[in-house]
Design an enzyme around this catalytic site. Sequence first.
Site, PDB file in Angstrom:
ATOM      1  CE  LYS A  52      -3.882  -2.373   2.207  1.00 41.72           C
ATOM      2  NZ  LYS A  52      -4.679  -2.669   3.412  1.00 41.72           N
ATOM      3  CD  GLN A  96      -3.652  -4.378   6.485  1.00 35.55           C
ATOM      4  OE1 GLN A  96      -3.795  -3.327   5.870  1.00 35.55           O
ATOM      5  NE2 GLN A  96      -4.039  -5.534   5.972  1.00 35.55           N
ATOM      6  CG  ASP A 119      -9.664  -0.036   4.865  1.00 33.52           C
ATOM      7  OD1 ASP A 119      -9.568  -0.429   3.696  1.00 33.52           O
ATOM      8  OD2 ASP A 119      -8.836  -0.305   5.762  1.00 33.52           O
TER       9      ASP A 119
END
Length: 281
Positions: A52, A96, A119
């Site tokens: 990422k 994450q 997200d």
Amino acid sequence: MTILDGKALSLKIKDEMKKEVEELKQTRNIVPGLAVILVGDDPASHTYVKMKAKACKEVGIYSITHEMPSSISEAEIIETIEMMNKNPNIDGILVQLPLPEHIDSTKILEVISPKKDVDGFHPYNVGRLTSGLDSFVPCTPLGVMELLNEYHIDPKGMDAVVVGASNIVGKPMAALLLNANATVDICHIYTKDLKSHTQRADILVVGVGKPGLITEDMVKEGAIVIDIGINKTEDGKIVGDVDFEHVSKKASFITPVPGGVGPMTIAMLLKNTIKAAKGRN
Ligand code: GUN
């Protein structure tokens, strides 16, 4: 049979994102910023976070990774997120997953400002997505929709079957397909007869994490098959949840693993971060 080439599309999207970042810089003096919070030492999570960060760098997005030991307290993670919520140079915040067991993920995700929730895991964005309103959409299912669109596949009126009902993949995937006017069926570990569902699918989306779960006999002739699984075999090979060799002979379209949905997930994170940056006051 046509391969849905996520790798190629992700490169095309990255090029577009690079141009958008340049334009934001020139017209509004904005450099999009992403903060990633990585807790513990899960090797897969470390790999994903590195990918990422690399992708951000390639398109000119500023990114910072906050690495924390798995012994960290919930309060300390929350404090970091609150700092990022206030930081005017940070447009997107990503925690994450999975988090260590002693951390309540729901509590953590709810601290992220919905405007920085790239997200799309905050209940505010989840609610807006299921209501069919503009929202941040989780990157993996959003990537699937982009991939379908690229190949002019319109889910409207199709029978879509989603296997796997996670908050990250299955549930938002089902919401997007429903919003696109498909008839959606969601299967999970308590589904009695998986095959009876998958066999009916015009679009079959699988995100479970079980190699070889979907075999040829479970797929309708001409189905569109989307494999979200990323599994490492004993000999180190990366495979999906679908028996690609045999299922690909029956499918009209199919995603490979690797090179299908995986690269699209990262491309969508860039897209969501730029969307957040465009929304800066
Ligand atoms: N873990 C597995 N997939 C994802 C994802 O898309 N976002 C985050 N934050 N964690 C993940």
